[in-house]
Design a protein around this motif. Structure first.
Motif, PDB file in Angstrom:
ATOM      1  N   GLY A 154       0.722   2.846  -0.136  1.00 36.76           N
ATOM      2  CA  GLY A 154       0.442   4.055  -1.146  1.00 36.76           C
ATOM      3  C   GLY A 154      -0.608   3.828  -2.297  1.00 36.76           C
ATOM      4  O   GLY A 154      -1.318   4.499  -2.541  1.00 36.76           O
ATOM      5  N   LEU A 155      -0.668   2.384  -2.683  1.00 43.38           N
ATOM      6  CA  LEU A 155      -1.602   2.179  -3.608  1.00 43.38           C
ATOM      7  C   LEU A 155      -3.287   2.272  -3.022  1.00 43.38           C
ATOM      8  O   LEU A 155      -4.032   2.833  -3.756  1.00 43.38           O
ATOM      9  CB  LEU A 155      -1.296   0.842  -4.217  1.00 43.38           C
ATOM     10  CG  LEU A 155      -2.444   0.107  -5.206  1.00 43.38           C
ATOM     11  CD1 LEU A 155      -2.069   0.956  -6.819  1.00 43.38           C
ATOM     12  CD2 LEU A 155      -2.084  -1.235  -5.699  1.00 43.38           C
ATOM     13  N   ILE A 156      -3.310   1.722  -1.811  1.00 49.29           N
ATOM     14  CA  ILE A 156      -4.530   1.916  -1.247  1.00 49.29           C
ATOM     15  C   ILE A 156      -4.777   3.360  -0.775  1.00 49.29           C
ATOM     16  O   ILE A 156      -6.065   3.582  -0.973  1.00 49.29           O
ATOM     17  CB  ILE A 156      -4.583   1.013   0.050  1.00 49.29           C
ATOM     18  CG1 ILE A 156      -4.327  -0.596  -0.496  1.00 49.29           C
ATOM     19  CG2 ILE A 156      -5.747   1.287   0.943  1.00 49.29           C
ATOM     20  CD1 ILE A 156      -3.915  -1.523   0.940  1.00 49.29           C
TER      21      ILE A 156
ATOM     22  N   PHE B 234      -8.066   8.339  -1.987  1.00 50.48           N
ATOM     23  CA  PHE B 234      -7.890   9.664  -2.516  1.00 50.48           C
ATOM     24  C   PHE B 234      -8.781   9.747  -3.729  1.00 50.48           C
ATOM     25  O   PHE B 234      -9.539  10.870  -3.822  1.00 50.48           O
ATOM     26  CB  PHE B 234      -6.494  10.209  -2.789  1.00 50.48           C
ATOM     27  CG  PHE B 234      -5.767  10.627  -1.601  1.00 50.48           C
ATOM     28  CD1 PHE B 234      -6.086  11.932  -1.009  1.00 50.48           C
ATOM     29  CD2 PHE B 234      -4.639  10.206  -1.384  1.00 50.48           C
ATOM     30  CE1 PHE B 234      -5.251  12.532  -0.095  1.00 50.48           C
ATOM     31  CE2 PHE B 234      -3.717  10.562  -0.273  1.00 50.48           C
ATOM     32  CZ  PHE B 234      -3.972  11.746   0.394  1.00 50.48           C
ATOM     33  N   SER B 235      -8.858   8.889  -4.647  1.00 49.01           N
ATOM     34  CA  SER B 235      -9.320   8.973  -5.911  1.00 49.01           C
ATOM     35  C   SER B 235     -11.006   8.787  -5.443  1.00 49.01           C
ATOM     36  O   SER B 235     -11.705   9.729  -6.226  1.00 49.01           O
ATOM     37  CB  SER B 235      -9.237   7.954  -6.896  1.00 49.01           C
ATOM     38  OG  SER B 235      -7.947   7.973  -7.072  1.00 49.01           O
TER      39      SER B 235
ATOM     40  N   GLY C  13      -8.307   7.010   3.926  1.00 42.29           N
ATOM     41  CA  GLY C  13      -6.806   7.098   3.637  1.00 42.29           C
ATOM     42  C   GLY C  13      -6.183   7.359   4.788  1.00 42.29           C
ATOM     43  O   GLY C  13      -4.838   7.253   4.604  1.00 42.29           O
ATOM     44  N   LEU C  14      -6.623   7.759   5.920  1.00 43.73           N
ATOM     45  CA  LEU C  14      -5.758   8.000   6.979  1.00 43.73           C
ATOM     46  C   LEU C  14      -5.142   7.126   7.691  1.00 43.73           C
ATOM     47  O   LEU C  14      -3.613   7.054   7.813  1.00 43.73           O
ATOM     48  CB  LEU C  14      -6.832   8.611   8.206  1.00 43.73           C
ATOM     49  CG  LEU C  14      -7.321  10.000   7.899  1.00 43.73           C
ATOM     50  CD1 LEU C  14      -8.265  10.314   9.020  1.00 43.73           C
ATOM     51  CD2 LEU C  14      -6.309  11.051   8.001  1.00 43.73           C
TER      52      LEU C  14
ATOM     53  N   GLY D  77      -3.346  14.386  -3.680  1.00 44.14           N
ATOM     54  CA  GLY D  77      -2.979  13.349  -2.723  1.00 44.14           C
ATOM     55  C   GLY D  77      -2.551  12.234  -3.390  1.00 44.14           C
ATOM     56  O   GLY D  77      -1.833  11.342  -3.002  1.00 44.14           O
ATOM     57  N   GLY D  78      -3.560  11.791  -4.128  1.00 44.45           N
ATOM     58  CA  GLY D  78      -3.565  10.734  -5.008  1.00 44.45           C
ATOM     59  C   GLY D  78      -2.384  10.453  -5.740  1.00 44.45           C
ATOM     60  O   GLY D  78      -1.851   9.387  -5.663  1.00 44.45           O
TER      61      GLY D  78
END
Length: 481
Positions: A349-351, A356-357, A391-392, A453-454
């Motif tokens: 999640g963090l990565i 996303f950001s 992000g995928l 999403g982020g």
């Protein structure tokens, strides 16, 4: 009562030296751990050699056959031999043809994953690859808008099961913290396809009217034929399940079974309604699906409109095809690096939230830059492509990491990818012809979904960490954060 001092037990050696029994025990355990780790590393390497080249090739061909319509749209447009001009297709009709692909893609993903478990991965994936290759080549013969639209629908149905199917397939072979890197191994083929697609389209563009066919027709034939051949190969030669293959000996099969543990899919397990019902009712998983949907907007719009966006930067015709290559080439390196780091840290999640950001900020900047800021707009197009595709792998691995049965793995991974369908349909409509050359609306919508999403990625990361903190002191299998 006097305290008793307990000293380590010692034993005289034959040569007069003193050996510590505990030390010897620790050394023996350490040697055993090293040997076990080496055996596992060798086993994983053996599996990689059999599994990863095939999955990478499948997804490379899948993505080429899906996205080449974006190249066909502008191929030889200067001589009016492009797709739209050849069959009198309007921009709106072209967008509808893109959309019906995604409608079929969303409808057939989860059922296709269940079918793969019924028919076995080699047979089902082989059939799907053969089918989408034949349909892609068939588009070359289209003489009307209706024909292309119908073929694109069936192409979407055929390709729907490939991505979630391979994620599910990997869950039979790899532990949770090994999957993101392996998913990236074939997922990066999408970025390669984007790079190769532009290069191939550039070369095929010089075949215009060879044999009386426009170059865009040759493009569909040349990129569809290898998939047909690959499908036959996959049907007969892709490994099925670890417990059934002949190239693992009995000792390696035992090691594979022991190392996988509880959180894995098993070939002998049957699908059951109780697990399926529990999976459908799990609200936690629906947050995963919405998170992945938010990324789908960017994936779709970049995949299908990169040539169009690049054309808006002042590059035209065949030159625009070449300038779609660098964003995908950079995204290939970033995607692989992000996946490896995600597996190394055993966190998703963090990565994913960071990716996303980065994508969101890049799209916001593109939306506000001046129309003639070509170099800056192109640089941030590269950066946004890296953020979206980076992000995928962690998002794809995250769902299968946090389910507990074969049925849940099959259904959840299928639904996760299926939810990109609505996102990808949105991505089809946001880069409107009337907004060129800056395409501010498209960039702004992409940024908004990436922000969503982020937020969800960071939120899920915190949620799983709190769940794990409550499990401290027991043997319950921890959640992947």
């Amino acid at each position: 009562m006097a305290a008793t001092l307990v000293l380590p037990v010692e034993k005289d050696g034959m040569d007069g030296s003193i050996n510590h029994v505990e030390d010897g025990k620790i050394e023996a355990e350490a040697e055993f751990d090293v040997a076990a780790a080496a055996a596992e590393k060798k086993l994983v390497r053996k599996i990689d050699m059999r599994i990863m080249p095939a999955t990478a090739l499948i997804y490379l061909l899948c993505y080429l056959d899906r996205s080449n319509i974006g190249n066909a749209k502008i191929l030889n447009s200067s001589t009016k031999d492009d797709l739209l001009s050849s069959i009198n297709m309007t921009t709106y009709e072209y967008t509808v043809a893109l959309m019906v692909f995604l409608v079929a893609y969303s409808l057939f993903e989860a059922p296709s994953n269940l079918a793969m478990k019924i028919f076995s991965p080699p047979r089902w994936l082989g059939f799907l690859v053969f089918a989408f290759g034949a349909l892609c080549a068939g588009i070359a013969g289209s003489r009307s808008v209706a024909t292309i639209t119908v073929l694109r629908f069936f192409l979407g149905a055929a390709e729907a099961g490939v991505f979630p199917g391979m994620i599910f397939y990997l869950s039979f072979w790899y532990r949770p913290h090994e999957r993101a890197t392996r998913i990236a191994g074939f997922l990066c083929s999408a970025t390669l396809a984007g790079a190769f697609g532009g290069a191939i389209a550039y070369g095929v563009g010089h075949m215009n009217l060879v044999g009386g066919l426009e170059a865009w027709r040759w493009l569909f034939i040349i990129e569809g034929a290898p998939s047909i051949i690959c499908g036959i190969f996959i049907f007969f030669f892709l490994p099925q399940y670890p417990e059934t293959v002949t190239w693992l000996n009995a000792e390696e099969k035992l090691l594979q079974e022991s190392r996988m543990g509880a959180n894995c899919s098993k070939g002998e397990e049957k699908l059951n309604w109780a697990d399926a019902k529990a999976t459908l009712k799990d609200l936690r998983l629906w947050v995963h699906y919405v998170t992945y949907m938010a990324l789908g907007v960017g994936v779709s719009s970049l995949s299908l409109f990169s040539p169009t966006i690049v054309a808006g930067l002042g590059y035209v015709d065949l030159q625009a095809q070449l300038f779609t290559v660098p964003p995908y080439a950079c995204a290939y390196v970033v995607t692989f690096a992000v996946a490896m780091y995600s597996d190394y840290k055993k966190t998703r999640g963090l990565i994913a939230g960071i990716c996303f950001s980065i994508g969101a900020i890049s799209f916001i900047i593109q939306a506000v830059l001046a129309e003639d800021a070509y170099k800056a707009r192109y640089a941030f197009l590269v950066l946004s492509t890296c953020g979206v595709f980076g992000g995928l792998p962690p998002l794809c691995a995250w769902v299968s990491d946090n389910v507990r049965s074969t049925t849940a793995g099959s259904l959840a991974s299928g639904l996760n990818i299926a939810f990109t369908g609505p996102g990808q349909i949105i991505g089809v409509w946001i880069y409107r012809a009337k907004d060129k050359p800056a395409y501010r609306l498209g960039h702004a919508i992409n940024a908004g979904f990436l922000v969503l999403g982020g937020v969800l990625s960071f939120g899920l990361h915190i949620y799983y960490r709190r769940l794990n903190n409550k499990m401290v002191g027991n043997n319950t299998h921890k959640w992947t954060t």
